[in-house]
Scaffold this active site. Structure first.
Site, PDB file in Angstrom:
ATOM      1  NE  ARG A  59       1.164  36.653 -29.233  1.00 62.83           N
ATOM      2  CZ  ARG A  59       0.570  35.544 -28.763  1.00 62.83           C
ATOM      3  NH1 ARG A  59      -0.061  35.566 -27.615  1.00 62.83           N
ATOM      4  NH2 ARG A  59       0.603  34.439 -29.453  1.00 62.83           N
ATOM      5  CG  HIS A  70      -5.815  33.539 -19.227  1.00 64.62           C
ATOM      6  ND1 HIS A  70      -4.985  34.082 -20.183  1.00 64.62           N
ATOM      7  CD2 HIS A  70      -6.866  33.036 -19.892  1.00 64.62           C
ATOM      8  CE1 HIS A  70      -5.504  33.878 -21.366  1.00 64.62           C
ATOM      9  NE2 HIS A  70      -6.659  33.256 -21.229  1.00 64.62           N
ATOM     10  N   GLY A  71      -8.330  35.634 -17.704  1.00 61.12           N
ATOM     11  CA  GLY A  71      -9.788  35.558 -17.692  1.00 61.12           C
ATOM     12  C   GLY A  71     -10.436  36.114 -16.432  1.00 61.12           C
ATOM     13  CG  ASN A 102      -1.771  42.263 -20.071  1.00 60.67           C
ATOM     14  OD1 ASN A 102      -1.782  42.981 -21.060  1.00 60.67           O
ATOM     15  ND2 ASN A 102      -1.258  41.046 -20.098  1.00 60.67           N
ATOM     16  N   GLY A 104      -6.038  41.870 -17.704  1.00 61.46           N
ATOM     17  CA  GLY A 104      -5.966  42.729 -18.883  1.00 61.46           C
ATOM     18  C   GLY A 104      -7.301  42.932 -19.558  1.00 61.46           C
ATOM     19  CD  GLN A 105     -10.923  40.915 -23.470  1.00 59.93           C
ATOM     20  OE1 GLN A 105      -9.980  41.014 -24.240  1.00 59.93           O
ATOM     21  NE2 GLN A 105     -12.148  41.264 -23.808  1.00 59.93           N
ATOM     22  NE  ARG A 125      -7.486  53.226 -39.181  1.00 59.99           N
ATOM     23  CZ  ARG A 125      -8.404  54.176 -39.226  1.00 59.99           C
ATOM     24  NH1 ARG A 125      -9.537  54.017 -38.580  1.00 59.99           N
ATOM     25  NH2 ARG A 125      -8.209  55.274 -39.908  1.00 59.99           N
ATOM     26  CD  GLU A 170       0.285  35.540 -14.138  1.00 60.98           C
ATOM     27  OE1 GLU A 170       1.351  36.180 -14.265  1.00 60.98           O
ATOM     28  OE2 GLU A 170      -0.773  35.841 -14.727  1.00 60.98           O
ATOM     29  NE  ARG A 210      -1.154  37.736 -31.662  1.00 56.99           N
ATOM     30  CZ  ARG A 210      -1.787  36.611 -31.368  1.00 56.99           C
ATOM     31  NH1 ARG A 210      -2.831  36.635 -30.556  1.00 56.99           N
ATOM     32  NH2 ARG A 210      -1.419  35.463 -31.875  1.00 56.99           N
ATOM     33  CG  HIS A 211      -0.304  42.707 -28.055  1.00 60.02           C
ATOM     34  ND1 HIS A 211       0.843  42.438 -27.356  1.00 60.02           N
ATOM     35  CD2 HIS A 211      -1.139  41.660 -27.846  1.00 60.02           C
ATOM     36  CE1 HIS A 211       0.711  41.267 -26.730  1.00 60.02           C
ATOM     37  NE2 HIS A 211      -0.468  40.760 -27.028  1.00 60.02           N
ATOM     38  CG  HIS A 265       2.812  38.324 -23.994  1.00 60.35           C
ATOM     39  ND1 HIS A 265       1.860  37.343 -24.148  1.00 60.35           N
ATOM     40  CD2 HIS A 265       3.976  37.779 -24.434  1.00 60.35           C
ATOM     41  CE1 HIS A 265       2.433  36.249 -24.648  1.00 60.35           C
ATOM     42  NE2 HIS A 265       3.707  36.500 -24.843  1.00 60.35           N
ATOM     43  CB  THR A 278      -5.425  35.181 -25.375  1.00 61.85           C
ATOM     44  OG1 THR A 278      -4.714  35.620 -24.224  1.00 61.85           O
ATOM     45  CG2 THR A 278      -6.495  34.181 -24.963  1.00 61.85           C
ATOM     46  CB  THR A 279      -1.368  33.026 -22.900  1.00 65.52           C
ATOM     47  OG1 THR A 279      -0.759  34.250 -23.303  1.00 65.52           O
ATOM     48  CG2 THR A 279      -0.318  32.040 -22.498  1.00 65.52           C
ATOM     49  CD  GLU A 338       1.966  38.090 -19.619  1.00 63.81           C
ATOM     50  OE1 GLU A 338       1.633  37.696 -20.752  1.00 63.81           O
ATOM     51  OE2 GLU A 338       1.148  38.414 -18.765  1.00 63.81           O
ATOM     52  CG  ASP A 372      -0.186  42.680 -23.576  1.00 62.62           C
ATOM     53  OD1 ASP A 372       0.770  43.422 -23.311  1.00 62.62           O
ATOM     54  OD2 ASP A 372      -0.197  41.462 -23.326  1.00 62.62           O
ATOM     55  CG  HIS A 373      -6.364  43.540 -24.832  1.00 62.88           C
ATOM     56  ND1 HIS A 373      -6.256  42.785 -25.976  1.00 62.88           N
ATOM     57  CD2 HIS A 373      -6.544  42.668 -23.829  1.00 62.88           C
ATOM     58  CE1 HIS A 373      -6.366  41.504 -25.655  1.00 62.88           C
ATOM     59  NE2 HIS A 373      -6.537  41.406 -24.367  1.00 62.88           N
TER      60      HIS A 373
HETATM   61  N1  PXP Z   1      -1.254  36.622 -17.069  1.00 64.82           N
HETATM   62  C1  PXP Z   1      -0.653  36.081 -18.146  1.00 64.82           C
HETATM   63  C2  PXP Z   1       0.607  35.309 -17.942  1.00 64.82           C
HETATM   64  C3  PXP Z   1      -1.183  36.255 -19.445  1.00 64.82           C
HETATM   65  O1  PXP Z   1      -0.566  35.713 -20.511  1.00 64.82           O
HETATM   66  C4  PXP Z   1      -2.356  37.014 -19.597  1.00 64.82           C
HETATM   67  C5  PXP Z   1      -2.943  37.219 -20.962  1.00 64.82           C
HETATM   68  O2  PXP Z   1      -2.085  37.907 -21.765  1.00 64.82           O
HETATM   69  C6  PXP Z   1      -2.930  37.591 -18.455  1.00 64.82           C
HETATM   70  C7  PXP Z   1      -2.372  37.350 -17.195  1.00 64.82           C
HETATM   71  C8  PXP Z   1      -4.136  38.468 -18.524  1.00 64.82           C
HETATM   72  O3  PXP Z   1      -5.226  37.759 -18.970  1.00 64.82           O
HETATM   73  P1  PXP Z   1      -6.561  38.523 -19.327  1.00 64.82           P
HETATM   74  O4  PXP Z   1      -6.247  39.460 -20.458  1.00 64.82           O
HETATM   75  O5  PXP Z   1      -7.494  37.441 -19.699  1.00 64.82           O
HETATM   76  O6  PXP Z   1      -6.980  39.284 -18.097  1.00 64.82           O
END
Ligand code: PXP
Length: 265
Positions: free
Chosen positions: A44, A213-214, A6, A235-236, A17, A150, A48-49, A42, A99-100, A69, A8-9
């Site tokens: 959104r 997620h996480g 992911n 992602g994160q 910026r 998921e 935001r990103h 994602h 976040t979600t 997403e 997004d970040h």
């Molecule tokens: N899967 C889904 C559906 C998500 O919404 C997210 C967060 O945007 C992730 C995976 C990735 O989560 P993380 O950034 O915590 O790894």
């Protein structure tokens, strides 16, 4: 097991910026060259990103499948249908969230989800639902016509972080999980059991199973024993590590952790 990266970040940093640095397309190419099996983004409602033009360019130029997403908002769904990603993952979305948080409520939003799946199917886009790991949510996802689920691993990841990382000593300590260690350990085991049971049940219903997620370099090994999970979206932790190691090494390291595990050759 496939790794969906992911990105997004990368766009979060860029939007901070309002410039084109870091370049999301460069992130796309580096992630793919480093072993990403899929790119996840994602779009959104608050943009935001990821912006519409990012999604368009990424879907057009990615050499690997793009998992987009999106929420069940009709405007976003229409954009998603036109963008034609390889898959759409329906996620809950609240403007004020960081976040979600939590999975999509497949019971409360049954009609909206049903409409969304039908619309996306009309455009030949397979649909995954980002849901909490419960048996009932698996049954409902199947009934609603999704191809995939998921599993939301947020509770598991939060418990793991409170037990085995410095999170509990930081500003972002999770108040509801400030509990004695033995209690956290029990809850962690239960959360993993929930994920396993949901994955097994979803698979038995003919649903494909992803998780996310996480997930990070410490806790991802816990997912490896669950053979029904065929894909992780992360992602994160990857983007955070890339600040120190570069994106190439961060993706390669996660890929190594996933591939090396004996239960997932
Ligand atoms: N899967 C889904 C559906 C998500 O919404 C997210 C967060 O945007 C992730 C995976 C990735 O989560 P993380 O950034 O915590 O790894």
């Amino acid at each position: 097991m496939k790794l969906g990266v992911n990105i997004d970040h990368i766009a979060v940093l860029r939007e901070a910026r309002r410039v084109n640095d870091p370049d999301i397309m460069q992130a796309l190419y580096v992630a793919i060259e480093s072993g990403a099996d899929q790119i996840t983004i994602h779009l959104r409602e608050d943009r935001r990103h990821i912006q519409d033009v990012d999604a368009q360019n990424i879907i057009m130029h990615s050499k690997v499948p793009v998992n987009l997403e999106c929420s069940i908002n009709k405007e976003i769904l229409n954009i998603t249908a036109k963008l034609k990603p390889h898959r759409a993952t329906l996620v809950p979305e609240k403007r004020e969230e960081v976040t979600t948080e939590g999975g999509l409520d497949v019971f409360k939003y049954e009609d909206e989800i049903s409409y969304a799946i039908e619309l996306l199917h009309d455009f030949s886009i397979p649909v995954s639902l980002f849901v909490d790991p419960s048996i009932e949510a698996m049954d409902k996802s199947k009934e609603l016509g999704a191809e995939m689920v998921e599993l939301h691993t947020g509770t598991f990841a939060n418990l793991y972080a409170m037990l085995y990382s410095s999170l509990s000593y930081s500003n972002h300590s999770i108040k509801e999980f400030e509990l004695p260690r033995h209690e956290l350990e029990t809850r962690l085991e239960e959360s993993l059991e929930d994920i396993k049971n949901a994955a097994t049940h979803a698979h038995s219903l003919g649903l494909e199973v992803a998780a996310g997620h996480g997930l990070n370099y410490q806790n991802v090994s816990q997912m490896m024993g669950i053979k029904e999970i065929i894909e992780l979206n992360i992602g994160q932790s990857i983007i955070a590590r890339s600040v120190f190691t570069g994106l190439e090494e961060a993706v390669k390291e996660m890929k190594r952790l996933i591939i090396l595990h004996p239960t997932h050759p």
